[in-house]
Design a protein around this motif. Structure first.
Motif, PDB file in Angstrom:
ATOM      1  N   VAL A  15       0.859  -1.185   0.000  1.00 49.95           N
ATOM      2  CA  VAL A  15       0.000   0.000   0.000  1.00 49.95           C
ATOM      3  C   VAL A  15       0.893   1.231   0.000  1.00 49.95           C
ATOM      4  CG1 VAL A  15      -1.527   1.357   1.516  1.00 49.95           C
ATOM      5  CG2 VAL A  15      -2.029  -1.042   1.104  1.00 49.95           C
ATOM      6  N   PHE A  16       0.548   2.233  -0.826  1.00 48.97           N
ATOM      7  CA  PHE A  16       1.281   3.505  -0.806  1.00 48.97           C
ATOM      8  C   PHE A  16       0.268   4.642  -0.792  1.00 48.97           C
ATOM      9  CE2 PHE A  16       3.090   7.337  -2.390  1.00 48.97           C
ATOM     10  CZ  PHE A  16       4.416   7.324  -1.993  1.00 48.97           C
ATOM     11  N   SER A  17       0.537   5.677   0.001  1.00 51.32           N
ATOM     12  CA  SER A  17      -0.241   6.906  -0.136  1.00 51.32           C
ATOM     13  C   SER A  17       0.601   8.101   0.277  1.00 51.32           C
ATOM     14  CB  SER A  17      -1.540   6.841   0.667  1.00 51.32           C
ATOM     15  OG  SER A  17      -2.415   7.861   0.206  1.00 51.32           O
ATOM     16  N   GLY A  18       0.182   9.268  -0.188  1.00 56.92           N
ATOM     17  CA  GLY A  18       0.923  10.484   0.110  1.00 56.92           C
ATOM     18  C   GLY A  18      -0.012  11.599   0.551  1.00 56.92           C
ATOM     19  N   VAL A  19       0.519  12.492   1.367  1.00 54.92           N
ATOM     20  CA  VAL A  19      -0.239  13.659   1.826  1.00 54.92           C
ATOM     21  C   VAL A  19       0.676  14.877   1.698  1.00 54.92           C
ATOM     22  CG1 VAL A  19      -1.390  14.751   3.802  1.00 54.92           C
ATOM     23  CG2 VAL A  19      -1.634  12.288   3.430  1.00 54.92           C
ATOM     24  N   GLN A  20       0.137  15.948   1.162  1.00 59.64           N
ATOM     25  CA  GLN A  20       0.952  17.161   1.012  1.00 59.64           C
ATOM     26  C   GLN A  20       1.094  17.900   2.344  1.00 59.64           C
ATOM     27  OE1 GLN A  20       0.691  19.770  -2.374  1.00 59.64           O
ATOM     28  NE2 GLN A  20      -1.056  18.603  -3.111  1.00 59.64           N
ATOM     29  N   PRO A  21       2.279  18.426   2.607  1.00 59.33           N
ATOM     30  CA  PRO A  21       2.473  19.196   3.844  1.00 59.33           C
ATOM     31  C   PRO A  21       2.034  20.638   3.635  1.00 59.33           C
ATOM     32  CG  PRO A  21       4.563  18.973   2.690  1.00 59.33           C
ATOM     33  CD  PRO A  21       3.540  18.273   1.858  1.00 59.33           C
ATOM     34  N   ALA A  73       4.875   8.381 -10.248  1.00 61.34           N
ATOM     35  CA  ALA A  73       6.196   7.856  -9.875  1.00 61.34           C
ATOM     36  C   ALA A  73       6.182   7.389  -8.424  1.00 61.34           C
ATOM     37  CB  ALA A  73       7.266   8.932 -10.077  1.00 61.34           C
ATOM     38  N   ASP A  74       5.597   8.216  -7.544  1.00 61.74           N
ATOM     39  CA  ASP A  74       5.502   7.839  -6.120  1.00 61.74           C
ATOM     40  C   ASP A  74       4.934   6.432  -5.984  1.00 61.74           C
ATOM     41  OD1 ASP A  74       6.114  10.513  -5.585  1.00 61.74           O
ATOM     42  OD2 ASP A  74       4.038  11.082  -5.101  1.00 61.74           O
ATOM     43  N   ILE A  75       3.826   6.223  -6.667  1.00 59.48           N
ATOM     44  CA  ILE A  75       3.060   4.982  -6.483  1.00 59.48           C
ATOM     45  C   ILE A  75       3.774   3.803  -7.143  1.00 59.48           C
ATOM     46  CG2 ILE A  75       0.880   3.842  -7.084  1.00 59.48           C
ATOM     47  CD1 ILE A  75      -0.384   6.756  -6.998  1.00 59.48           C
ATOM     48  N   ASP A 113     -11.235  12.807  -4.613  1.00 65.39           N
ATOM     49  CA  ASP A 113     -10.627  13.834  -5.474  1.00 65.39           C
ATOM     50  C   ASP A 113      -9.378  13.337  -6.202  1.00 65.39           C
ATOM     51  OD1 ASP A 113      -9.261  13.681  -3.044  1.00 65.39           O
ATOM     52  OD2 ASP A 113      -8.626  15.764  -3.102  1.00 65.39           O
ATOM     53  N   GLN A 114      -8.832  12.213  -5.762  1.00 65.39           N
ATOM     54  CA  GLN A 114      -7.612  11.702  -6.406  1.00 65.39           C
ATOM     55  C   GLN A 114      -7.906  10.628  -7.456  1.00 65.39           C
ATOM     56  OE1 GLN A 114      -4.625  13.123  -5.932  1.00 65.39           O
ATOM     57  NE2 GLN A 114      -5.727  14.551  -4.612  1.00 65.39           N
ATOM     58  N   ARG A 115      -9.187  10.345  -7.705  1.00 68.05           N
ATOM     59  CA  ARG A 115      -9.548   9.244  -8.615  1.00 68.05           C
ATOM     60  C   ARG A 115      -8.932   9.416 -10.006  1.00 68.05           C
ATOM     61  NH1 ARG A 115     -13.427   5.502  -8.210  1.00 68.05           N
ATOM     62  NH2 ARG A 115     -14.635   6.604  -6.639  1.00 68.05           N
ATOM     63  N   GLU A 174     -18.831  22.100  -2.440  1.00 71.13           N
ATOM     64  CA  GLU A 174     -17.368  22.084  -2.596  1.00 71.13           C
ATOM     65  C   GLU A 174     -16.786  21.098  -1.608  1.00 71.13           C
ATOM     66  OE1 GLU A 174     -14.971  24.379  -4.001  1.00 71.13           O
ATOM     67  OE2 GLU A 174     -16.514  25.197  -5.340  1.00 71.13           O
ATOM     68  N   LYS A 175     -15.670  20.433  -1.981  1.00 71.47           N
ATOM     69  CA  LYS A 175     -15.070  19.516  -0.997  1.00 71.47           C
ATOM     70  C   LYS A 175     -14.380  20.325   0.103  1.00 71.47           C
ATOM     71  CE  LYS A 175     -10.434  19.002  -2.494  1.00 71.47           C
ATOM     72  NZ  LYS A 175      -9.227  18.375  -2.802  1.00 71.47           N
ATOM     73  N   MET A 176     -14.315  19.730   1.292  1.00 71.32           N
ATOM     74  CA  MET A 176     -13.567  20.367   2.380  1.00 71.32           C
ATOM     75  C   MET A 176     -12.094  20.385   1.977  1.00 71.32           C
ATOM     76  SD  MET A 176     -13.281  19.294   6.409  1.00 71.32           S
ATOM     77  CE  MET A 176     -14.946  19.717   6.854  1.00 71.32           C
ATOM     78  N   SER A 177     -11.472  21.574   2.045  1.00 72.48           N
ATOM     79  CA  SER A 177     -10.103  21.682   1.550  1.00 72.48           C
ATOM     80  C   SER A 177      -9.232  22.448   2.527  1.00 72.48           C
ATOM     81  CB  SER A 177     -10.136  22.391   0.193  1.00 72.48           C
ATOM     82  OG  SER A 177      -8.830  22.752  -0.180  1.00 72.48           O
TER      83      SER A 177
END
Ligand code: TYM
Length: 335
Positions: free
Chosen positions: A4-10, A131-133, A146-148, A193-196
């Motif tokens: 499993v891989f996932s990323g979150v922006q800082p 590339a990350d994935i 939102d990442q679909r 709108e999505k919560m952002s």
């Protein structure tokens, strides 16, 4: 074992949308799969960043992963820029992706519309994400809805590489919860709108580190729909339905149970109770976040994460570079 891989922006703070849509699932998947969770600092650079803030936000995002329950002795937590294989592979994927494909990305169009200047990095962002994935031969990618589209592009690029060069990378699956399970938490001020976390209006989200009184105020001032009835109906009652989904996820109770309890009692009591439930959710997260403030604590976790992630990334990159026809360094020397 599944990867499993996932990323979150800082990007400064994390919202309960990030938590319910993605990070909560990191904490369950870590017991079922070999997990890599990455603070994607290079992705954050696609829009202007203050260097000092970016440094702080990168460490704090990793601290929040742990505070939310990601166990660094089980899952690998690391910083994207520490593993230079990500950017090297990203270039090869930029040379694999088509201009038209990247231009169609709705996140690019939305974000570009909000920026005064649009960097080339914002445009090629999805190639870096792919590339990350793909570097980790990933089976599943837990993300919000939102990442679909980015995930679909990643799958297309993986398939393209494999059909051009033979099996090189796993074609990953998106792991996206349905809306009622947190896949798309909406803004508290505008349920269309999505919560952002990047919203200019801080009343539109609850941040995981918001103090309890701020949370109470934000939830009490969340917009509602006409009428008084607490009922799940995303078409007719999008605002209340969103609050009900949040309630359901933070309490573990079904939407039906919530509708039964609050159906006739008006919005006020429902919102007050929801605020308390959200405070109960974030209180232990905030406590653990504080406990991780000891100098060097999170840095040590990230260093251990780097040691586990880098060799995996390097193995994939080496095979990919050879497939593209890049000459390995040792051979030049050996001539
Ligand atoms: P980011 O940093 O914007 O968001 C982190 C995660 O939170 C999810 N999310 C939401 N889920 C439900 N409701 C919401 N309102 C909501 N807002 C955000 C996001 O879907 C995401 O899962 N491009 C990614 C970062 C990334 C990445 C990756 C993800 C870079 N490389 C590789 C997975 C794999 C992003 O900007 O997420």
């Amino acid at each position: 074992m599944k990867r499993v891989f996932s990323g979150v922006q800082p990007s400064g703070l994390l919202t309960i949308g990030n938590y319910l849509g993605a990070i909560r699932n990191f904490t369950t998947l870590q017991h079922e799969a070999e997990c890599y969770f990455c603070v994607v600092d290079l992705h954050a650079l696609t829009v202007p960043q203050d260097p000092e803030e970016l440094r702080r936000n990168t460490l704090n995002t990793a601290r929040l992963f742990v505070a939310c329950g990601v166990d660094p002795t089980v899952a690998t937590i690391f910083v994207q820029s520490h593993v230079p294989e990500h950017t090297t592979f990203s270039w090869l994927l930029e040379c694999t992706a088509y201009y038209g494909e990247l231009r169609r990305m709705t996140q690019f169009k939305d974000k570009a519309a909000k920026q005064e200047v649009v960097t080339a990095g914002l445009f090629t962002y999805p190639a870096l994400m792919a590339a990350d994935i793909l570097l980790y031969q990933t089976d599943e990618v837990p993300v919000g809805e939102d990442q679909r589209q980015h995930l679909e592009l990643t799958r297309d690029l993986a398939t393209r590489l494999n059909s051009r060069f033979g099996p090189l990378v796993k074609v990953p699956e998106a792991y996206i919860p349905p809306r009622t399970a947190g896949g798309r938490i909406m803004s508290l001020q505008d349920p269309t709108e999505k919560m952002s976390k990047s919203s200019q209006d801080s009343r539109s989200y609850v941040a995981l580190l918001d103090p309890p009184d701020v949370i109470r105020k934000k939830i009490r001032s969340a917009v509602t729909d006409s009428g008084r009835e607490v009922r799940y109906d995303p078409e007719e009652k999008p605002a209340i339905s969103n609050l009900m989904v949040i309630y359901s996820l933070v309490s573990g109770e079904s939407l039906d149970t919530i509708a039964e309890r609050y159906g006739g009692s008006g919005y006020g009591k429902f919102k007050n109770d929801l605020a308390e439930r959200v405070v109960e959710l974030v209180t232990p997260i905030q406590r653990r976040f504080q406990e991780l403030s000891e100098p060097g604590a999170i840095e040590a976790i990230l260093e251990a994460g780097y040691s586990k992630a880098q060799p995996v990334a390097a193995a994939t990159l080496q095979a990919v570079q050879a497939a593209f026809g890049l000459v390995p360094r040792g051979q030049i020397r050996g001539e």
